[in-house]
Motif scaffolding. Structure first.
Motif, PDB file in Angstrom:
ATOM      1  N   GLN A  24      10.076   1.764   0.362  1.00  0.00           N
ATOM      2  CA  GLN A  24       8.882   1.991  -0.455  1.00  0.00           C
ATOM      3  C   GLN A  24       8.798   3.452  -0.878  1.00  0.00           C
ATOM      4  N   VAL A  25       9.183   4.354   0.040  1.00  0.00           N
ATOM      5  CA  VAL A  25       9.202   5.780  -0.296  1.00  0.00           C
ATOM      6  C   VAL A  25      10.189   6.049  -1.423  1.00  0.00           C
ATOM      7  N   LEU A  26      11.390   5.486  -1.289  1.00  0.00           N
ATOM      8  CA  LEU A  26      12.434   5.714  -2.281  1.00  0.00           C
ATOM      9  C   LEU A  26      12.070   5.098  -3.629  1.00  0.00           C
ATOM     10  N   ILE A  27      11.517   3.885  -3.596  1.00  0.00           N
ATOM     11  CA  ILE A  27      11.123   3.246  -4.849  1.00  0.00           C
ATOM     12  C   ILE A  27      10.032   4.061  -5.534  1.00  0.00           C
ATOM     13  N   GLY A  28       9.050   4.513  -4.736  1.00  0.00           N
ATOM     14  CA  GLY A  28       7.980   5.334  -5.300  1.00  0.00           C
ATOM     15  C   GLY A  28       8.513   6.613  -5.920  1.00  0.00           C
ATOM     16  N   PHE A  29       9.479   7.250  -5.258  1.00  0.00           N
ATOM     17  CA  PHE A  29      10.099   8.465  -5.775  1.00  0.00           C
ATOM     18  C   PHE A  29      10.767   8.199  -7.123  1.00  0.00           C
ATOM     19  N   GLY A  30      11.426   7.059  -7.224  1.00  0.00           N
ATOM     20  CA  GLY A  30      12.118   6.742  -8.471  1.00  0.00           C
ATOM     21  C   GLY A  30      11.221   6.193  -9.557  1.00  0.00           C
ATOM     22  N   LEU A  31      10.184   5.450  -9.168  1.00  0.00           N
ATOM     23  CA  LEU A  31       9.295   4.861 -10.169  1.00  0.00           C
ATOM     24  C   LEU A  31       8.396   5.888 -10.843  1.00  0.00           C
ATOM     25  N   SER A  87       0.831  -1.200   0.000  1.00  0.00           N
ATOM     26  CA  SER A  87       0.000   0.000   0.000  1.00  0.00           C
ATOM     27  C   SER A  87       0.870   1.256   0.000  1.00  0.00           C
ATOM     28  N   CYS A  88       1.931   1.244   0.810  1.00  0.00           N
ATOM     29  CA  CYS A  88       2.856   2.379   0.844  1.00  0.00           C
ATOM     30  C   CYS A  88       3.510   2.589  -0.514  1.00  0.00           C
ATOM     31  N   LEU A  89       3.961   1.503  -1.136  1.00  0.00           N
ATOM     32  CA  LEU A  89       4.633   1.613  -2.430  1.00  0.00           C
ATOM     33  C   LEU A  89       3.717   2.255  -3.474  1.00  0.00           C
ATOM     34  N   LEU A  90       2.472   1.789  -3.552  1.00  0.00           N
ATOM     35  CA  LEU A  90       1.533   2.339  -4.529  1.00  0.00           C
ATOM     36  C   LEU A  90       1.224   3.807  -4.224  1.00  0.00           C
ATOM     37  N   ALA A  91       1.024   4.116  -2.939  1.00  0.00           N
ATOM     38  CA  ALA A  91       0.666   5.485  -2.562  1.00  0.00           C
ATOM     39  C   ALA A  91       1.807   6.457  -2.821  1.00  0.00           C
ATOM     40  N   PRO A 130       2.914  11.549   8.072  1.00  0.00           N
ATOM     41  CA  PRO A 130       2.871  11.205   9.498  1.00  0.00           C
ATOM     42  C   PRO A 130       1.904  10.074   9.808  1.00  0.00           C
ATOM     43  N   ALA A 131       0.804   9.981   9.054  1.00  0.00           N
ATOM     44  CA  ALA A 131      -0.170   8.913   9.324  1.00  0.00           C
ATOM     45  C   ALA A 131       0.417   7.542   9.025  1.00  0.00           C
ATOM     46  N   ARG A 132       1.154   7.409   7.944  1.00  0.00           N
ATOM     47  CA  ARG A 132       1.752   6.108   7.621  1.00  0.00           C
ATOM     48  C   ARG A 132       2.871   5.751   8.595  1.00  0.00           C
ATOM     49  N   LEU A 185      -3.636   4.002  -8.639  1.00  0.00           N
ATOM     50  CA  LEU A 185      -2.658   3.685  -7.596  1.00  0.00           C
ATOM     51  C   LEU A 185      -3.209   3.996  -6.203  1.00  0.00           C
ATOM     52  N   PHE A 186      -3.843   5.156  -6.048  1.00  0.00           N
ATOM     53  CA  PHE A 186      -4.370   5.531  -4.735  1.00  0.00           C
ATOM     54  C   PHE A 186      -5.572   4.673  -4.332  1.00  0.00           C
ATOM     55  N   ALA A 187      -6.431   4.360  -5.284  1.00  0.00           N
ATOM     56  CA  ALA A 187      -7.597   3.527  -4.959  1.00  0.00           C
ATOM     57  C   ALA A 187      -7.155   2.141  -4.499  1.00  0.00           C
TER      58      ALA A 187
END
Length: 391
Positions: free
Chosen positions: A138-145, A7-11, A113-115, A169-171
């Motif tokens: 997941q944050v870093l991968i999302g930033f790069g993807l 969920s973090c990765l997609l968000a 902050p919620a995550r 992605l968010f849904a």
């Protein structure tokens, strides 16, 4: 935990897709580097106002409820961008794009902050620091993807498909969270400002925590110039096509992942304080050196080294902050980190936009890299507790 990480990765992929879309859309449709910097500032800078309340809220109610609400705001942001591209006139395009960026910034204020507060509740205490490093991956991968996704989707179907992909992605991210159970606090509630003062007092009482937060400010100051300057470097200096630009920027994904993974596996072997300062200084120097290379291969190699160091540094910093945060104030402490991770890139992105406009791409790179390296060196001299922090 796997569903939460996915969920973090997609968000985070969707969130950075929003940021990059605002930057690229304003650069290409409007033709303004200054407006692209302002748009990026709105995408992240809104948390300087609302992020403090987000931390208090995450200590009061179930943080997963906050995540769902924030992701609803992201959906509104993407809807606004979609409508702007489809129906806005040339006179109103800028205003609607910037308003959509503001909605995205409002969402970022709460989702970070919620995550992190959710992770603090669902991870066993003994595994919280490595779990935080995995979360940061997941944050870093999302930033790069995100730029890779934009490049691939846009080359086939244009901006509307990019915005629709972000919505998907968010849904999906929210659906994956339905089985995650978190709780609110049962402590008597004080006023928002009183609870914020408690959080700041907790930081002030712990010198190592305070210095980790300062280290986060230094490390994230590079992110804004990267997102503003690198797309123009790839297009104007290296002469890359749209798909190649996506690959060049997407190299950051791989490098950040490698850096985050190295933090996970080398965390017990490296001296964390020394690694944070040395990694930040070297990454800053490599960033500045991108102004020297016209070969795409050499530039990509330098960019990869910078990304690896950045991924390792940020992973050590966020894990250290999470490990030092008191349980009862985790939301407020992690909101400070989240605000830094959003406001500092936004602020430095605005400065980078001004630099590019007045000095050009290569000089802006050189000034940014050298300046950040000097700040990191000064930080190493002035933060003894962090300098001595081991694994």
């Amino acid at each position: 935990m796997p569903a939460f990480y996915l969920s973090c990765l997609l968000a985070f992929t969707g969130g950075h897709l929003v940021n990059y879309s605002v930057i690229l859309y304003l650069q290409e449709k409007v033709g303004s580097d200054l407006l692209s910097g302002i748009g990026f500032g709105l995408s992240f800078g809104t948390s300087i106002v609302f992020g403090w309340f987000a931390g208090v809220l995450c200590d009061r109610i179930s943080p997963t409820r906050v995540i769902h609400a924030a992701q609803g705001l992201f959906l509104l942001c993407l809807t606004g961008l979609w409508w702007t591209d489809a129906g806005a006139s040339a006179e109103t395009r800028v205003a609607w794009t910037l308003f959509s960026a503001f909605l995205g910034g409002l969402a970022w204020s709460f989702v970070g902050p919620a995550r992190l507060a959710t992770l603090g509740q669902i991870a066993p205490p003994a595994k919280l620091r490595p779990a935080t490093i995995i979360f940061n991956l997941q944050v870093l991968i999302g930033f790069g993807l995100a730029p890779v996704v934009i490049g691939a989707v846009r080359s086939q179907a244009g901006w509307p498909a990019v915005f629709a992909t972000g919505m998907g992605l968010f849904a999906t991210s929210s659906l994956l969270l339905l089985g995650t159970r978190t709780r609110g606090s049962d402590r008597p509630r004080q006023g928002v400002f009183a609870e914020l003062r408690e959080g700041f007092a907790a930081v002030g009482a712990n010198p190592l925590l305070a210095q980790l937060i300062l280290a986060a400010i230094i490390a994230y100051a590079m992110t804004g110039p990267m997102q503003i300057i690198l797309p123009k470097l790839a297009r104007e200096v290296l002469g890359l096509s749209e798909v190649q630009r996506g690959g060049y920027l997407g190299l950051m994904a791989f490098a950040l992942i490698v850096g985050g993974v190295s933090a996970l596996f080398l965390g017990k072997r490296l001296h964390h304080g020394a690694a944070i300062f040395a990694g930040t200084m070297l990454a800053s120097l490599l960033f500045g050196s991108l102004s020297l290379w016209t070969s795409a291969t050499v530039s990509a190699a330098v960019l990869g080294g910078m990304g690896m160091l950045g991924g390792m540094v940020i992973s050590f910093v966020v894990a250290g902050i999470q490990g030092q945060a008191p349980e009862a104030m985790r939301g407020r402490i992690m909101s400070i980190y989240s605000i830094i991770s959003q406001v500092i890139p936004a602020s430095s992105g605005v400065v980078a936009g001004v630099l590019v406009r007045n000095a050009g791409v290569t000089d802006a790179l050189l000034i940014s890299g050298a300046g950040l390296a000097c700040v990191a060196l000064l930080g190493a001299a002035l933060m003894p507790q962090l300098r001595r922090m081991s694994n």
